[in-house]
Scaffold this motif. Structure first.
Motif, short mmCIF file in Angstrom:
data_model
loop_
_atom_site.label_atom_id
_atom_site.label_comp_id
_atom_site.label_asym_id
_atom_site.label_seq_id
_atom_site.Cartn_x
_atom_site.Cartn_y
_atom_site.Cartn_z
N LEU A 299 0.77 -1.00 0.05
CA LEU A 299 -0.03 0.01 0.10
C LEU A 299 0.84 1.34 0.09
O LEU A 299 0.32 2.20 -0.59
CB LEU A 299 -0.85 0.17 1.27
CG LEU A 299 -1.92 -1.01 1.23
CD1 LEU A 299 -2.76 -1.21 2.54
CD2 LEU A 299 -3.02 -0.78 0.19
N ALA A 300 2.19 1.33 0.71
CA ALA A 300 2.77 2.31 0.90
C ALA A 300 3.33 2.51 -0.37
O ALA A 300 3.65 3.54 -1.06
CB ALA A 300 3.82 2.36 1.85
N TYR A 301 3.89 1.55 -1.27
CA TYR A 301 4.61 1.42 -2.48
C TYR A 301 3.40 1.99 -3.64
O TYR A 301 3.86 2.89 -4.63
CB TYR A 301 5.03 0.18 -3.08
CG TYR A 301 5.57 0.36 -4.47
CD1 TYR A 301 6.92 0.68 -4.80
CD2 TYR A 301 4.81 -0.33 -5.47
CE1 TYR A 301 7.11 0.57 -6.02
CE2 TYR A 301 5.13 -0.34 -6.64
CZ TYR A 301 6.49 0.34 -7.08
OH TYR A 301 6.82 0.07 -8.30
N PHE A 302 2.21 1.70 -3.54
CA PHE A 302 1.14 2.10 -4.34
C PHE A 302 0.97 3.51 -3.97
O PHE A 302 0.78 4.12 -4.94
CB PHE A 302 -0.17 1.36 -3.81
CG PHE A 302 -1.22 1.74 -4.87
CD1 PHE A 302 -1.31 1.22 -6.23
CD2 PHE A 302 -2.34 2.33 -4.42
CE1 PHE A 302 -2.39 1.56 -6.96
CE2 PHE A 302 -3.34 2.64 -5.35
CZ PHE A 302 -3.31 2.15 -6.58
N ASN A 303 1.09 3.92 -2.94
CA ASN A 303 0.68 5.69 -2.44
C ASN A 303 2.23 6.31 -3.03
O ASN A 303 1.53 7.35 -3.58
CB ASN A 303 0.78 5.50 -1.08
CG ASN A 303 0.21 6.92 -0.52
OD1 ASN A 303 1.24 7.57 0.10
ND2 ASN A 303 -0.61 7.41 -1.03
N VAL A 304 3.14 5.78 -3.00
CA VAL A 304 4.36 6.45 -3.56
C VAL A 304 4.13 6.43 -5.02
O VAL A 304 4.38 7.63 -5.66
CB VAL A 304 5.61 5.55 -3.20
CG1 VAL A 304 6.85 6.26 -3.97
CG2 VAL A 304 6.09 5.96 -1.75
N ARG A 305 3.76 5.53 -5.75
CA ARG A 305 3.62 5.63 -7.32
C ARG A 305 2.36 6.48 -7.71
O ARG A 305 2.75 7.21 -8.86
CB ARG A 305 3.17 4.12 -7.85
CG ARG A 305 3.97 3.19 -7.80
CD ARG A 305 5.17 3.22 -8.60
NE ARG A 305 4.61 3.07 -10.04
CZ ARG A 305 5.38 3.42 -11.17
NH1 ARG A 305 6.79 3.67 -11.02
NH2 ARG A 305 4.67 3.20 -12.30
N GLN A 306 1.43 6.69 -6.90
CA GLN A 306 0.30 7.68 -6.93
C GLN A 306 0.87 9.25 -7.04
O GLN A 306 0.37 10.25 -7.36
CB GLN A 306 -0.67 7.39 -6.02
CG GLN A 306 -1.80 6.43 -6.46
CD GLN A 306 -2.97 6.41 -5.51
OE1 GLN A 306 -2.84 6.34 -4.25
NE2 GLN A 306 -4.08 6.30 -6.03
N LEU A 392 10.84 1.26 2.84
CA LEU A 392 11.74 1.16 1.77
C LEU A 392 10.60 1.97 0.55
O LEU A 392 11.57 2.86 -0.09
CB LEU A 392 11.81 -0.27 1.22
CG LEU A 392 12.50 -0.47 0.09
CD1 LEU A 392 14.00 -0.02 0.37
CD2 LEU A 392 12.69 -2.02 -0.54
N PRO A 393 9.50 1.77 0.26
CA PRO A 393 8.70 2.73 -0.70
C PRO A 393 9.03 4.37 -0.09
O PRO A 393 9.13 4.92 -1.15
CB PRO A 393 7.27 2.33 -0.31
CG PRO A 393 7.51 1.04 0.11
CD PRO A 393 8.61 0.83 0.99
N ALA A 394 8.87 4.58 1.01
CA ALA A 394 8.87 5.97 1.48
C ALA A 394 10.60 6.61 1.18
O ALA A 394 10.58 7.61 0.66
CB ALA A 394 8.90 6.24 2.86
N ALA A 395 11.46 5.67 1.20
CA ALA A 395 12.84 6.09 1.02
C ALA A 395 13.01 6.02 -0.26
O ALA A 395 13.72 7.21 -0.74
CB ALA A 395 13.76 5.06 1.62
N ILE A 396 12.24 5.25 -1.06
CA ILE A 396 12.38 5.37 -2.59
C ILE A 396 11.98 6.73 -3.12
O ILE A 396 12.14 7.48 -4.03
CB ILE A 396 11.59 4.27 -3.23
CG1 ILE A 396 12.53 2.84 -3.06
CG2 ILE A 396 11.28 4.48 -4.64
CD1 ILE A 396 11.73 1.69 -3.70
#
Lengths: 409, 221
Positions: A299-306, A392-396
């Motif tokens: 979900l965090a990764y999806f949020n980052v993509r958005q 990890l997604p946040a850092a990305i």
């Protein structure tokens, strides 16, 4: 522009992402907390069962008492059980020492006896002959209790029902036992035990007949009244305090013994069940935490993509990397805190609505099963889990190259 | 003042080298308004991103008001961007969950000082762009012209000395494009250096100078 406000506005804008985060974290917390409730309830039930058994045993001991046999120390128990009497003897003085002792409190109704299997020559048969002197009075205690058994008069004999029937004797009739004459004093009702083929005579006469003056081979202590479950050890301690190591003590089979064994079994089974339950719960919680972390990470990764253009613009307007990171981590922290609250609420609701399916669980005693430190740990670990899973997604996101993002348009 | 000195940027893709910027020299004074034109892929956006401190060149230096952008730390570069540079994009890039006022104020993220003043300035800018009545609306509720006006207000909030505008009128009708171009002109008149990347003749006509860009090199038209 504060990061906190941006986090709140983003949450309100992408409600479903945040609600899913809350749901996942809440379910993990709820499962872990409800497992604790189940384990605590199981433990409580087992403890209640054991306590009930303990109480039952105590009541049994108190109301019915239980009986023990005190035998000479060198008596082989196998022989005692095989022959129904002890072939070793001890001085009569032992019972008197017990009766005189101020130290003994758990024993009641001391009844010395000299028992042997004898050939009744006149009747050409074997019988159990029991020389008894009734209950020995306590020297330092009230003897108000009705004696458990009366002595047999010196010239008399009491006879078990089966024996009396076979011999065809009646109360008041004279009988001769190995040259000694006795008047039949009492014929007992059938008892369904070896008592039915036993004769009781005065202890002194039995000692004389068996040529064992002042000797006995059994002290029965009837209606003992120990409070503890390990009563035999308690009694042995009292007796050895008076008689040293010259005797041994065995407990006669009694309902209290069976209950004590059942209690031990329940306690042991409860421990095993609890250990099994705790293990299963731990394993499932670990898997659920891993699964939850994976979903939070997704979900965090999806949020980052958005939000990648947002990140690009914020970098372009001068937001430092740390602020971008805070935007994502702050959201995860908030999700963790609210997830902990949601988890507690779900667990409470499940317990209140009886969805757990385990007896003894309700929302009324929910907080009794969860300690303060456990709750504090929930409020620390859940945000920590959310942040670790989404780090990890946040850092990305924070490390994204704004030039790359902005040149994608 | 913006100064690019022998700036080179090369992309490597699937073994091929694309020379986006080839030893570009450019010096723009305060208040200078230039339009950069050229075919797609000639390096216009790369030039803008490099000049804005967002894309490190392979060689050369970029200076803004005497600060060499790529010889300072990333945090210092971010601070220079916030204080001195305003970006305007063709796609506006407004933050969808913030209302108009907050979008303008998003240019203050990371700063803790003068927030009240910034808010007042944001309100004034919205009034200047006739967007005050839309201050609580979300970007999704705005027309494209309105979106670009908000993006302009955001770029102007910190009173930058350099505006980098990448096709800001590309998605706008003439009326809205004029509003943006007039605003860029006004900024230039106030001493702000403006770099406008555009395909549009009408837009480039608003600039003092037009620079043609081809294959990573600049040529004055």
């Amino acid at each position: 522009m504060g990061v906190g406000r941006m986090i709140l506005m983003e949450i309100l804008h992408r409600k479903w992402n945040f609600l899913l985060l809350l749901l996942v974290l809440g379910m993990v917390v709820a499962y872990a907390l409800t497992s604790m409730q189940i384990i605590a309830a199981e433990q409580q039930q087992t403890e209640a069962k054991v306590a009930a058994m303990d109480d039952d045993i105590r009541k049994t001991m108190k109301d019915l008492g239980f009986n023990i046999n005190i035998l000479p120390k060198d008596q082989q128990l196998v022989d005692f059980y095989a022959n129904d009497f002890a072939d070793k003897t001890m001085p009569y003085e032992f019972v008197q020492r017990l009766a005189d002792s101020e130290f003994v409190s758990s024993l009641n109704h001391l009844r010395p006896a000299l028992i042997q299997k004898v050939d009744w020559q006149e009747q050409n048969r074997q019988v159990l002959m029991m020389g008894v002197s009734g209950v020995v009075p306590w020297t330092h205690r009230s003897n108000a209790k009705k004696p458990m058994s009366d002595p047999v008069p010196a010239d008399s004999m009491n006879i078990g029902s089966a024996l009396a029937k076979q011999l065809g004797v009646q109360k008041g009739q004279d009988v001769v036992l190995n040259g000694e004459t006795f008047k039949v004093n009492k014929i007992y009702d059938p008892r369904g035990t070896k008592d039915d083929i036993t004769v009781w005579i005065d202890l002194k006469r039995a000692q004389t007949m068996l040529n064992l003056p002042d000797r006995i081979n059994l002290i029965q202590a009837l209606e003992c009244n120990c409070a503890s479950i390990d009563r035999l050890a308690e009694i042995e301690k009292e007796i050895s305090g008076v008689l040293g190591e010259d005797v041994q003590v065995i407990e006669l089979s009694a309902s209290a013994t069976a209950r004590a064994k059942a209690r031990t079994n329940i306690a042991n089974e409860g421990k095993l069940r609890l250990a099994e339950l705790a293990k299963t719960s731990r394993t499932r919680t670990q898997w659920l935490v891993a699964l939850g972390a994976a979903v939070v990470g997704f979900l965090a990764y999806f949020n980052v993509r958005q939000r990648q253009f947002e990140v690009g613009v914020l970098r372009a307007v001068g937001a430092p990397t740390s602020r971008i990171l805070m935007l994502f981590v702050g959201k995860l922290l908030l999700a963790g805190l609210l997830g902990a609250v949601a988890g507690i609420a779900i667990s409470l609701a499940a317990c209140k609505l009886g969805l757990v399916g385990v007896e003894g669980i309700s929302s009324n005693n929910w907080f009794a099963h969860i300690s303060g430190p456990t709750l504090a740990a929930v409020f620390v670990l859940t945000p920590a889990l959310a942040v670790m899973a989404g780090w990890l997604p946040a850092a990305i996101a924070a490390g994204q190259d704004p030039a790359l993002i902005l040149s994608e348009e | 003042m913006l100064k690019l000195d022998a700036v080179t940027k090369t992309y490597r893709q699937s073994g091929n080298e694309i020379h986006a910027l080839q030893s570009v020299n450019l010096k723009l004074d305060d208040g200078q308004f230039v339009a950069i034109r050229g075919p797609s892929g000639c390096g216009k956006s790369t030039l803008l991103l490099t000049a804005g401190g967002l894309l490190r060149p392979d060689h050369g230096s970029v200076e803004i008001d005497g600060t060499s952008l790529y010889h300072v730390s990333s945090a210092e570069r971010a601070a220079v961007r916030q204080a001195k540079i305003g970006f305007v994009f063709q796609q506006f890039h407004l933050i969808p969950y913030l209302n108009v006022l907050d979008n303008v104020l998003s240019a203050t993220i990371g700063t803790k000082s003068q927030l009240a003043e910034k808010k007042d300035r944001a309100e004034r800018l919205l009034k200047q762009f006739s967007m005050s009545h839309r201050r609580m609306h979300r970007p999704g509720q705005l027309s494209t012209g309105e979106k670009q006006r908000v993006a302009m207000a955001r770029a102007m909030l910190n009173q930058p000395s350099l505006i980098l505008a990448d096709e800001p009128t590309g998605n706008l009708d003439k009326e809205n494009a004029d509003v943006i171009l007039q605003q860029l002109r006004a900024l230039s008149n106030d001493g702000v250096t403006v770099v406008l990347v555009t395909h549009d003749d009408h837009a480039s006509a608003a600039a003092d100078d037009v620079i043609r860009m081809e294959a990573g090199s600049l040529m004055l038209e």
